[in-house]
Design a protein around this motif. Sequence first.
Motif, mmCIF file in Angstrom:
data_model
loop_
_atom_site.group_PDB
_atom_site.id
_atom_site.type_symbol
_atom_site.label_atom_id
_atom_site.label_comp_id
_atom_site.label_asym_id
_atom_site.label_seq_id
_atom_site.Cartn_x
_atom_site.Cartn_y
_atom_site.Cartn_z
ATOM 1 N N PHE A 52 36.566 40.316 -61.118
ATOM 2 C CA PHE A 52 36.737 39.259 -62.113
ATOM 3 C C PHE A 52 37.634 38.142 -61.597
ATOM 4 O O PHE A 52 37.361 36.954 -61.804
ATOM 5 N N ALA A 53 38.729 38.489 -60.884
ATOM 6 C CA ALA A 53 39.696 37.475 -60.452
ATOM 7 C C ALA A 53 39.113 36.548 -59.389
ATOM 8 O O ALA A 53 39.339 35.339 -59.416
ATOM 9 N N THR A 54 38.363 37.117 -58.441
ATOM 10 C CA THR A 54 37.800 36.281 -57.377
ATOM 11 C C THR A 54 36.431 35.722 -57.744
ATOM 12 O O THR A 54 35.893 34.885 -57.022
ATOM 13 N N ALA A 106 46.766 32.061 -56.895
ATOM 14 C CA ALA A 106 46.713 33.378 -56.271
ATOM 15 C C ALA A 106 45.803 33.382 -55.052
ATOM 16 O O ALA A 106 46.056 34.072 -54.075
ATOM 17 N N GLY A 107 44.714 32.613 -55.098
ATOM 18 C CA GLY A 107 43.801 32.550 -53.955
ATOM 19 C C GLY A 107 44.129 31.453 -52.973
ATOM 20 O O GLY A 107 43.381 31.220 -52.032
ATOM 21 N N ALA A 108 45.279 30.794 -53.160
ATOM 22 C CA ALA A 108 45.619 29.646 -52.313
ATOM 23 C C ALA A 108 45.820 30.047 -50.859
ATOM 24 O O ALA A 108 45.520 29.276 -49.952
ATOM 25 N N ALA A 109 46.330 31.265 -50.619
ATOM 26 C CA ALA A 109 46.607 31.678 -49.244
ATOM 27 C C ALA A 109 45.325 31.752 -48.424
ATOM 28 O O ALA A 109 45.291 31.313 -47.272
ATOM 29 N N GLY A 117 42.009 43.461 -67.241
ATOM 30 C CA GLY A 117 41.100 43.083 -66.156
ATOM 31 C C GLY A 117 41.757 42.282 -65.062
ATOM 32 O O GLY A 117 41.289 42.259 -63.928
ATOM 33 N N LEU A 118 42.857 41.593 -65.391
ATOM 34 C CA LEU A 118 43.540 40.761 -64.398
ATOM 35 C C LEU A 118 44.623 41.520 -63.634
ATOM 36 O O LEU A 118 45.096 41.054 -62.612
ATOM 37 N N ALA A 119 45.026 42.677 -64.135
ATOM 38 C CA ALA A 119 46.208 43.371 -63.611
ATOM 39 C C ALA A 119 46.119 43.636 -62.113
ATOM 40 O O ALA A 119 47.054 43.357 -61.361
ATOM 41 N N THR A 120 44.990 44.190 -61.667
ATOM 42 C CA THR A 120 44.858 44.546 -60.251
ATOM 43 C C THR A 120 44.402 43.387 -59.373
ATOM 44 O O THR A 120 45.039 43.091 -58.357
ATOM 45 N N PRO A 121 43.307 42.687 -59.721
ATOM 46 C CA PRO A 121 42.805 41.671 -58.778
ATOM 47 C C PRO A 121 43.759 40.519 -58.510
ATOM 48 O O PRO A 121 43.801 40.011 -57.394
ATOM 49 N N THR A 122 44.552 40.105 -59.508
ATOM 50 C CA THR A 122 45.472 38.999 -59.237
ATOM 51 C C THR A 122 46.570 39.434 -58.266
ATOM 52 O O THR A 122 46.959 38.672 -57.382
ATOM 53 N N ALA A 123 47.067 40.659 -58.428
ATOM 54 C CA ALA A 123 48.083 41.157 -57.495
ATOM 55 C C ALA A 123 47.499 41.294 -56.093
ATOM 56 O O ALA A 123 48.159 40.979 -55.093
ATOM 57 N N VAL A 130 50.907 38.921 -66.868
ATOM 58 C CA VAL A 130 50.358 39.706 -65.762
ATOM 59 C C VAL A 130 50.131 38.834 -64.528
ATOM 60 O O VAL A 130 50.482 39.206 -63.402
ATOM 61 N N VAL A 131 49.561 37.643 -64.728
ATOM 62 C CA VAL A 131 49.282 36.756 -63.600
ATOM 63 C C VAL A 131 50.586 36.232 -63.004
ATOM 64 O O VAL A 131 50.750 36.173 -61.777
ATOM 65 N N THR A 132 51.540 35.866 -63.853
ATOM 66 C CA THR A 132 52.829 35.363 -63.374
ATOM 67 C C THR A 132 53.580 36.438 -62.607
ATOM 68 O O THR A 132 54.199 36.169 -61.573
ATOM 69 N N ASN A 133 53.510 37.659 -63.081
ATOM 70 C CA ASN A 133 54.156 38.771 -62.377
ATOM 71 C C ASN A 133 53.551 38.954 -60.992
ATOM 72 O O ASN A 133 54.263 39.214 -60.012
#
Length: 752
Positions: free
Chosen positions: A45-47, A231-234, A403-409, A737-740
Amino acid sequence: MTTTESPAGHGRVELAIGGMTCASCAARIERKLNKRDGVSATVNFATERATVTHRSDVTVDELVSIVEAAGYEATPPRSHDEPEDQPESAEDEHTTDLRLRFVIAAFLGAPVLAISMVPVLQFPVWQWVVLALSTTVVWVCGWPFHRAAAVNLRHGATTMDTLVSMGVTVAYLWSVYALVFGGAGVVGMRHEFSIAPSARAGADVYLEVAVGVTIFLLLGRWLEARSKRKAGAALRALLALGAKDVVVLRGDRELRIPVAELVVGDLFVVRPGEKIATDGAVEIGSSAIDRSMVTGESVPEEVGVGDGVLGGTVNVGGRLVVRATRVGTDTQLAQMAKLVEQAQTGKAEVQRLADRISAVFVPIVLALALITLAGWLVAGKPVEFAVTTAVAVLVIACPCALGLATPTALLVGTGRGAQLGILVKGPEVLESTRKIDTVVLDKTGTVTTGQMALVEVRPVAGVDRQDLLSFAGAVEQASEHPIARAITTGAQSELGSLPAVEDFRNTEGLGVVGVVDSTAVLVGRPRLLADWSIEIPAELAAVQREAEASGRTVVAVAWDGAAKGLIAVSDTVKQGSGEAIRLLRGLGLRPVLLTGDNSTVANAVAAEVGISPADVIAEVLPADKVAAVRKLQSEGHTVAMVGDGVNDAPALAAADLGLAMGTGTDVAIEAGDLTLVRGDLRATADAIRLSRRTLATIKGNLFWAFAYNVAGLPLAALGLLNPMLAGAAMAFSSVFVVTNSLRLRGFQSSTR
């Protein structure tokens, strides 16, 4: 389109997915794809990517059709070496659209909230003005929620948007009913806001609920979209490192062409301050290369003729002419991007658990909302109270944060790792790092440089050190032996130029002989001197025994019929290896040195870096390295292996966690789970720290995502939570979650 071939007649394709709004959407697409025989899919979902492994008889067009039949869009993503033509991506347009909707909703909705919640602001026909403003906010600004819910309903599915749309629609339609038929539309009606739904009989309007939920969710979606892009900037920064054009040599002319037109073997020019266009070897010139963007190393590296250089690094010194050795997707930069992308599109086991929960969560919540509605009606509460309570249940339960917890990290952690020269092959690697307790280190090329270097010069009494080094270096510069190169390099580094040698002769296995400044000079093993009837004096013999006991290789130097001194060379320990061992111990890990060298050499290296003699495994044949790893595993240890050579690849694959040094062979890198682009062993500790911290962030995210739902649902069902506050809490959970996860961007290497 990104496609690769997989074993047994299978292919692999990555599709960009459009139209997903929550984790339930991703789970739905994944289920649809996996129903097709011969297809195994993972949707992130995140990507917004689907990674699909499929049989050769399943076409990409068929996969796209499956996704579209589920109500979503699927398009092949841009390949790594394809230029970016559009200045603004679809992702940017989506973020801009959400921001515009939020701004309009906030502008029109602020008066609605203020008037509805503050009785003193309520003028005689305030409720009808509020209705007009609310209609625009709910149906124009909030249209993405309703549209997504309608699409899902058409395909017989429920998602987070179903909950949001139902909650907002029910609150709005109930308010319209109350205004038209329930008496709430009378002039002079007063309305007071409360934290819990109102239980008083009579007609109340809940337009502020519909508006508030819409505003808060639009804000959450907008912040979420912005954060996902950060989050995907790198990875995007990594892909942007490459040069866009390059100056190639065509005969005696210089011609500027796009990098995509470079082919292996081309000679190209790199001027000071320019990026190196592709991987290659220096043909002309010398310079310093800033490799920090690719490897994380802050100190520029000096390169000269014959040295390899990486595409994407910056020439900070003189003019270079480089011959291209790898181009396009074969370059190290492209391979790094591929590894990072694979890690970000995969799923850790903890994410699979969250996905399974999200898949059944929405239907359960819908059932719970109906039970709540029926329960309060049976209990004799007013219809207004029962409906508002059910709306609060619908809104607070949205599983977006889950749904964001894992992919954003994962996005942030693997992206930050790439910036530091740490490449994670897959998210399951993160869980492996938590379990390991033993780190097996290959010696040559990992703990040591893997190259012989001059470490000691010991002349006899009456002989000048510089004379000894000058004579030895002059003779050895005509030899290609690694020991000879080490002596020559050391002598040139200390003295500069060396005298010429004449009448050079090499005695296989013993040493070399040559004439320097009319003097016959012998450099080699003591046996070579013995063949010339030259004895090693006692003072030098003692030095020789001491040096060999330390694992060094000793050569004797003689002229004028007498031994003049000894020179010792050795495979030297890499800078930072000792500190790396201390860092690994600080992480609770046991370092073990594994080498094919003899015990004397191995113990000397171990002592220098701080490894206990009991943790040295020496004289191991390449084929037996796997057995050494297996033995440690059989003793109950969870083993990580660090290596760089072809002979390390089986052990890297056999270990619970394989860490390949990026300065090593392609075979070793392919066999490892983590790739350390830098040759610095301290990157091993950085990789383990970053992996553990990323996993801890994932678990923290999942805890809070669950906590919001678990704590909020009972409060909402018991009538203790206003739907507007429920919407704010749900939106905040996603942003939290995303900010963390974004805190991982501040991870620092131990070498800085």
